[in-house]
Design a protein around this motif. Sequence first.
Motif, PDB file in Angstrom:
ATOM      1  N   GLU A  98       3.723   8.859   9.650  1.00 45.35           N
ATOM      2  CA  GLU A  98       2.963   8.450   8.462  1.00 45.35           C
ATOM      3  C   GLU A  98       1.760   9.371   8.329  1.00 45.35           C
ATOM      4  O   GLU A  98       0.987   9.562   9.278  1.00 45.35           O
ATOM      5  CB  GLU A  98       2.506   7.000   8.572  1.00 45.35           C
ATOM      6  CG  GLU A  98       1.795   6.531   7.306  1.00 45.35           C
ATOM      7  CD  GLU A  98       1.450   5.060   7.301  1.00 45.35           C
ATOM      8  OE1 GLU A  98       0.596   4.652   6.485  1.00 45.35           O
ATOM      9  OE2 GLU A  98       2.031   4.306   8.133  1.00 45.35           O
ATOM     10  N   SER A 102      -1.760  11.068   6.619  1.00 53.77           N
ATOM     11  CA  SER A 102      -3.028  10.773   5.964  1.00 53.77           C
ATOM     12  C   SER A 102      -3.256  11.768   4.838  1.00 53.77           C
ATOM     13  O   SER A 102      -2.667  12.852   4.811  1.00 53.77           O
ATOM     14  CB  SER A 102      -4.183  10.846   6.972  1.00 53.77           C
ATOM     15  OG  SER A 102      -4.009   9.895   8.007  1.00 53.77           O
ATOM     16  N   LYS A 119       0.836  -1.193   0.000  1.00 54.88           N
ATOM     17  CA  LYS A 119       0.000   0.000   0.000  1.00 54.88           C
ATOM     18  C   LYS A 119       0.877   1.251   0.000  1.00 54.88           C
ATOM     19  O   LYS A 119       1.831   1.350   0.759  1.00 54.88           O
ATOM     20  CB  LYS A 119      -0.904   0.000   1.231  1.00 54.88           C
ATOM     21  CG  LYS A 119      -1.928   1.115   1.244  1.00 54.88           C
ATOM     22  CD  LYS A 119      -2.820   1.008   2.475  1.00 54.88           C
ATOM     23  CE  LYS A 119      -3.846   2.134   2.496  1.00 54.88           C
ATOM     24  NZ  LYS A 119      -4.701   2.046   3.716  1.00 54.88           N
ATOM     25  N   GLU A 163       6.561   4.306  -0.892  1.00 48.59           N
ATOM     26  CA  GLU A 163       6.774   5.303   0.158  1.00 48.59           C
ATOM     27  C   GLU A 163       7.273   6.615  -0.448  1.00 48.59           C
ATOM     28  O   GLU A 163       8.383   6.677  -0.959  1.00 48.59           O
ATOM     29  CB  GLU A 163       7.807   4.811   1.184  1.00 48.59           C
ATOM     30  CG  GLU A 163       7.266   3.798   2.167  1.00 48.59           C
ATOM     31  CD  GLU A 163       8.225   3.561   3.318  1.00 48.59           C
ATOM     32  OE1 GLU A 163       7.835   2.883   4.284  1.00 48.59           O
ATOM     33  OE2 GLU A 163       9.373   4.053   3.258  1.00 48.59           O
ATOM     34  N   ILE A 185       5.113   9.567   3.870  1.00 50.02           N
ATOM     35  CA  ILE A 185       5.935   9.592   5.080  1.00 50.02           C
ATOM     36  C   ILE A 185       6.557  10.974   5.240  1.00 50.02           C
ATOM     37  O   ILE A 185       7.063  11.557   4.278  1.00 50.02           O
ATOM     38  CB  ILE A 185       7.059   8.534   5.009  1.00 50.02           C
ATOM     39  CG1 ILE A 185       6.467   7.136   4.818  1.00 50.02           C
ATOM     40  CG2 ILE A 185       7.928   8.589   6.255  1.00 50.02           C
ATOM     41  CD1 ILE A 185       5.627   6.641   5.963  1.00 50.02           C
ATOM     42  N   LYS A 200       2.289   4.805   0.733  1.00 51.41           N
ATOM     43  CA  LYS A 200       2.292   5.591   1.963  1.00 51.41           C
ATOM     44  C   LYS A 200       2.901   6.966   1.716  1.00 51.41           C
ATOM     45  O   LYS A 200       3.749   7.144   0.847  1.00 51.41           O
ATOM     46  CB  LYS A 200       3.104   4.887   3.053  1.00 51.41           C
ATOM     47  CG  LYS A 200       2.548   3.551   3.510  1.00 51.41           C
ATOM     48  CD  LYS A 200       3.446   2.943   4.579  1.00 51.41           C
ATOM     49  CE  LYS A 200       2.910   1.606   5.059  1.00 51.41           C
ATOM     50  NZ  LYS A 200       3.812   1.024   6.095  1.00 51.41           N
ATOM     51  N   LYS A 224      -0.918   9.925  -3.868  1.00 48.67           N
ATOM     52  CA  LYS A 224      -0.110   8.736  -3.617  1.00 48.67           C
ATOM     53  C   LYS A 224       0.306   8.118  -4.950  1.00 48.67           C
ATOM     54  O   LYS A 224      -0.428   8.159  -5.933  1.00 48.67           O
ATOM     55  CB  LYS A 224      -0.893   7.727  -2.785  1.00 48.67           C
ATOM     56  CG  LYS A 224      -1.090   8.161  -1.334  1.00 48.67           C
ATOM     57  CD  LYS A 224      -1.760   7.078  -0.513  1.00 48.67           C
ATOM     58  CE  LYS A 224      -1.862   7.476   0.955  1.00 48.67           C
ATOM     59  NZ  LYS A 224      -2.520   6.429   1.776  1.00 48.67           N
TER      60      LYS A 224
END
Length: 662
Positions: free
Chosen positions: A495, A497, A438, A531, A442, A440, A525
């Motif tokens: 992390e 949102s 998934k 990441e 960061i 992410k 994303k």
Amino acid sequence: MKAIFSVISLSLLFLLSACSVANQVRDGKTAYEAKQYKVAVGLLQKEFNKAKTRLEKGKIAYMLGLSLKATNQSEQAIDWFQKAYDNQAGTDALKEMAQALKMAGRYADAKEAYKNLGIEIGSPYEYRKEIAACDVAEGWKKIKTPEYSVEPATFNSKYADYAPVFFKDQLVITSDRATATGDKKVYAWTGNDFSDLFAVNTQTGDASNFSAAINTMANEGTATFNANFTEVFFTRCTGTKKEDQFCKIMHSVFDGTSWIAPEPLSFQQAGINYGQPCLSADGKTLYYSALHPDGWGGHDIWMSERVGSEWTEPKLLPRTINTLGDELFPSLDNDTLYFSSDTHPGMGGLDIFKTYRLKNGDWAPAFNLKPPINSMGDDFGFLVDYQSKRDSGVTSMGYFTSSRSEGQGNDDIYTFERRYVPPPPPPPVAERPKEEPKAKLILDGFVLEKIFQDANNPNSKVLGRKPLPESKVDIKIGNKTETITVDAEGHFRLELSENLDYNFLASHPGYLNNSAKFSTKGIAKDPKNPEQIFEIEIVLDKIYLDKEIRLENIYYDLDKWDIRADAQPTLDKLAETLKLNPKVRIQLSSHTDCRGTDVYNESLSQKRAQSAVDYLISKGIEAQRLEARGYGEGVPEATCACARCSEDEHQLNRRTAFRVVE
């Protein structure tokens, strides 16, 4: 091409930074300080040979290196920065040498210089990004690209030519070639004329002045047109002979016969540099670059939308595009936005990147175009060509600007073609995992403190930053707040949102609190990049109790004490610091130089200090936390005899400062 802020080329300096008018000079230092770099090079070389001490040689060699860098002579600059460092010019010379080595493609030497620099200032943290970027660039330099062909455009001159855009069946470029309008005295920065817009016939190479209504005695350039070529937006940098020049985006309309007198766009603020406009195909959105205090850092890409005849309040593009460094020269190809950056991982100077807007309005992560489009020099001003006839097999073609060493001017325009090349057979496919990782977002945060040349003097030179371990960080997300403690490297990781604003407040005993913000709004994303890592830095100032700290850029008109507009940003920042530190009390002090009577100077300085206090009160700071004190000429910083003080020493003594008293 490098600017004062470290990575911008000569051409960019014409259209983004403050410029100075050429004056008659007799020595290299005066030429350098007047930004007459072409003149300074010759004078400083002679003065270096005559210098009698190492310290004097170091100062001259450093100015010479900077002058060569400003005129796009990075290779020659390396030797002079080395000489400067060897002759006690300090870490500034080593830093400049490291950057020049990187721009020359000497990545191993650049990494070694950056490592030595970190050791010398006592903070490997400060240059870790530069070292990592050299590793990346070394790999990219080895990339083979048979599908691309890149050639200098046939219409380049021995002068700076850059930022091409289409105008009907011609190109409009920016150039400082000899036929440019402007002060007929040579522009001493480069030895060339002022910059103007030129219309170029790409078949014959002929170039002519674009319009007498557009080109003036000032510097003009970096144009963009609407779809039917009845509107032009461009940059103009202007000012009086005694002032720095600020750049603004101008707008003109073609009335069927000629271009009407240009006007600056209404959303622009005084004292801020705006430039390099780019208009969307429908004429409704304008992208541009600005050095704005509300940006993420350095020059950032902003956008404004046209509603009727008005432009909306500009919006800052997100952190997928803008960084703590400089983002410049936006251009559009349908939904793809191209821009240049000196901070996203790149080859050396400015590199060209692309991104695009997703259906939900977010921006995709920035992608480096890599070689042969990007080089160790500065690369910018990307333009896709749909007008020229394409041979079969050509998938894309266009133009861009580069300061790469094989050019004939300071900056040159290059053409590119990309042809279809069958891909090699794919490697054996490894067994895919049952579930894709998934994506992410960061955030790596760092709490830092400044490294002063004199650890006990907050007015001494800042050499860099270093981590401040055990600092506390309050993280506010909506109505929720959590507190974390950074590690020994001053680091914390979070992390993120999507579509949220994050506010940070960092603190440490004996230091002033400071804040930072980050937003994931507009950040998409990337499924190809599990990441995406972003960074923020929060620098805390050590509290030097009862020590005077100079406030920069606080100036007053002769015999006046009212707060000028150019002083307000500094006081606004001080007001914000006081709001973040509600228990701190300060004294605002004002000083004059030695000219004038004692009584007059004391009265004037008291009024100026009180004006600063009154301004802070107007910004919501409680009066009981502030004290105004005018010292007149009684506490000089430069201890020269009054009749023998230089103008610089007088300016040093004319200062506004504050001290923490509780």
